[in-house]
Each structure stands twice: as C-alpha cells, then as structure tokens.
Design a protein around this motif. Structure first.
Motif, short mmCIF file in Angstrom:
data_model
loop_
_atom_site.label_atom_id
_atom_site.label_comp_id
_atom_site.label_asym_id
_atom_site.label_seq_id
_atom_site.Cartn_x
_atom_site.Cartn_y
_atom_site.Cartn_z
N MET A 276 4.01 -2.22 -7.55
CA MET A 276 3.90 -1.04 -6.69
C MET A 276 4.45 0.25 -7.28
O MET A 276 4.58 1.24 -6.58
CB MET A 276 4.57 -1.31 -5.33
N ASN B 261 2.98 2.09 -9.43
CA ASN B 261 1.88 3.03 -9.63
C ASN B 261 1.28 3.51 -8.32
O ASN B 261 0.29 4.24 -8.31
CB ASN B 261 0.78 2.39 -10.48
N ARG B 262 1.86 3.11 -7.21
CA ARG B 262 1.42 3.57 -5.90
C ARG B 262 2.40 4.62 -5.38
O ARG B 262 3.59 4.59 -5.71
CB ARG B 262 1.38 2.42 -4.90
N PRO B 263 1.95 5.54 -4.56
CA PRO B 263 2.89 6.48 -3.95
C PRO B 263 3.80 5.76 -2.96
O PRO B 263 3.48 4.67 -2.48
CB PRO B 263 1.96 7.48 -3.24
N LYS C 106 11.95 3.32 -8.39
CA LYS C 106 11.96 3.68 -6.98
C LYS C 106 13.16 4.56 -6.63
O LYS C 106 13.06 5.49 -5.83
CB LYS C 106 11.95 2.41 -6.12
#
Length: 339
Positions: free
Chosen positions: A201, A203-205, A250
């Motif tokens: 995750m 590469n996800r916003p 993160k």
C-alpha cells in the motif's frame, strides 16, 4: 499524588507506583511468555489464571519497594481494555476492590493510551502536538495527538497488526514465540538483496497499511526455497526490511500531512532496533524529533498505566460505583478527561 497502576490486558502482569512529583517509585513485571510458548500464542484461559496467581504478590512487592502503605496511595489505575476479557477482569476487579478497601478513587485506563504516553516516563518528553506510531501485537495505528485523550486515528492496518505479522511469520518458519524478537535476532545474519518483499500500500494515497499479504509472500518464498537455516535468516531479513520500510514511508507521509515536528513510537514493536534506526534516519534527515520509551516500557507494563491514570485522576476523572471492561475499545472513542 501516588497512583498504583495495574496492567493485565494480555500475557503480562504489570504493577507500578508513579508519583506526580517523584516520578516512578517502583515497578514489577511478570511475563507469561514461557507459559504460552508451547502453544505458539496466548491461550486466554491460561493467561487469566496466571494473572490471578501473580497479581497480589506483585502488588505487595511493589508496595514494599516504594516503601508505601495503603494510606499513601492516592489513586488506582487499571487497564479496562482493549484486551482479553478474562485477563482484563482480573486487573479491574482487583483494582476496584483495593480502591474500595483503601478508600481512594480509581480510574479505568485504555491500554493503548498507556502505550502512547509511555515516552512520558522518560526524562526527555515530547510536547503536544505530535504524531504517534503505535505498533504492537494487536494494533498498528498512526495517531494525531493534540493532548491527553485528544487522539485522532489517521492511519491503521486494515488486517494484521505488525506484531501479529511477526508472530505468524515466525510460526511459518518454524521459529518460536513471540516472533518479533526472534525474527529481529535472526535477521542480523540474513543477507540483503536475495529477496525483494513487497511494501504493501505504499504506492496508494492515504496512511492505512496492510501486512497480511507479506505473510503469504513469506510462505510462498519459504515453500519454494531449500529450507536451510541461512534461508530462514535471509527471509527474516527481507520480511523485517519490508515492514520497517512500510512503516517509515507511512510515518514520513503522515508527518508531512500533519506538519508536526515530533514523532512518538510506542508499543511492543517499538523495541525493534531496525525500526528505531530507520526512523532515526528519517527524522534526522528532516530535522524532526523522535521519542521512544525505554525497552522495558515498550511491552505491556504497569508504569504506563499508572502514568496515564494519574493524568486522568488529576483532571478529576474517576470511576463510579461499578466497573466494566471493554475487550474491544477503539482508541478513537476515548474522550479527553473532563469532557
């Protein structure tokens, strides 16, 4: 004000006395790791029974260490949740009973608030506001912290907590319990560059995380390997690097969004040396501050519960006539004292 803290949420019986002027006066901890190791995880009924056996002797021990009599205790704080129902009931029942007997107030404490405030036990403490990364066997949370009880969850694991992922990975590799320290130690002899595990995750916003896919990747990698001890170490290294990189990415994203200058890391996994090194690099590079509790206060302990309870008692919060425990208690539902 002297507060007796009682922690019995899972597999450690923690007792401590904290004074608002003198700091931590005494603390003791009994870990059930050996009891549960043969089962590869915590057995709730065994945990509850062991808390019953250990809690009163530990309270007596801490009272003697602090040279305290019942009349010296101004309040009692106990973990009310989240955790194992039976284990929580032991601490809550003893805490409330002592409060009635000693004629002092008691207060229920959220287990994760205790972890979040554990760095406050150190000499160098963070000012509010700050970003907190809470990483434990049951929780992985990114929290916007603006004061005691003022917590906004801005990111979390959508499946396994980090500590749970370490435990399950260790089990798949035929290692012991708990998995975190074992994987960390084994990774020291692992070779870099042999395996490239995914960073879920990133590469996800957004700030949410996922670690269940890493377990599947570990299992598939192990099943296709030659299954030697060196291969175990190499997989442990690659797995730990993937977890640490994911958490660091993160955290960096959350710090940028909140524009905070301070990062607090707490919970059992905050003892991981590789995670600390990576976050030290991140904060130093960006001229930010990072705070951790001592290793002894990363795992469940009575000192963090005593401190958290002290803050709420000082603010005027206390139990009513009865008491209850909450095995499931989202941190976001916790209110600031006085509200």
């Amino acid at each position: 004000m002297k507060v007796l803290g009682i922690e019995t949420s899972c597999d450690e019986t923690g007792i401590a006395i904290y004074d608002d002027k003198q700091g931590l006066l005494a603390e003791a901890l009994y870990s059930q790791i050996e009891l549960h190791a043969e089962y590869g995880g915590v057995v709730p009924e065994l945990a509850s029974r062991d808390h019953v056996r250990r809690i009163i002797p530990l309270i007596d021990q801490v009272m003697k260490q602090a040279v305290c009599q019942p009349d010296d205790i101004d309040g009692i704080a106990y973990t009310s949740g989240p955790g194992l129902m039976g284990a929580l009931m032991v601490g809550a029942a003893v805490g409330r009973s002592l409060a009635w007997t000693w004629k002092c107030p008691s207060v229920a404490v959220h287990h994760m608030e205790g972890h979040l405030l554990a760095p406050m036990l150190e000499d160098n403490t963070p000012d509010f506001p700050f970003l907190a990364l809470l990483v434990s066997g049951g929780h992985t949370l990114l929290v916007d912290v603006t004061g005691i009880g003022r917590y906004k969850i801005i990111g979390e694991s959508l499946d396994d907590a980090v500590g749970e992922a370490f435990d399950k990975t260790a089990k798949m590799l035929g290692l012991g319990y708990p998995g975190g320290p074992i994987i960390s130690e084994l990774a020291l002899t692992g070779q870099s560059g042999l395996y490239k595990f995914p960073r879920p995750m990133v590469n996800r916003p957004g700030l949410d995380m996922s670690f269940s896919g890493l377990k599947t990747f570990v299992l598939n990698t192990w099943n296709k390997s030659d299954k030697t001890e060196q291969t175990k170490a190499n997989i442990a290294y690659a797995f730990q690097e993937a977890v640490v990189d994911t958490l660091a990415i993160k955290c960096q994203r959350a710090l940028k969004e909140t524009r905070y200058q301070r990062l607090v890391i707490a919970g059992g996994v905050s003892a991981n040396t590789r995670l600390r090194a990576r976050l030290n690099e991140l904060t130093h590079k960006n001229s930010l501050e990072v705070y951790y509790p001592k290793h002894q206060f990363c795992t469940d302990n009575g000192a963090m519960i005593a401190y958290a309870g002290l803050q709420r008692l000082i603010a005027g919060e206390k139990d009513g006539d009865g008491f209850s425990t909450r095995p499931r208690w989202p941190l976001g539902e916790l209110e600031a004292p006085g509200l």
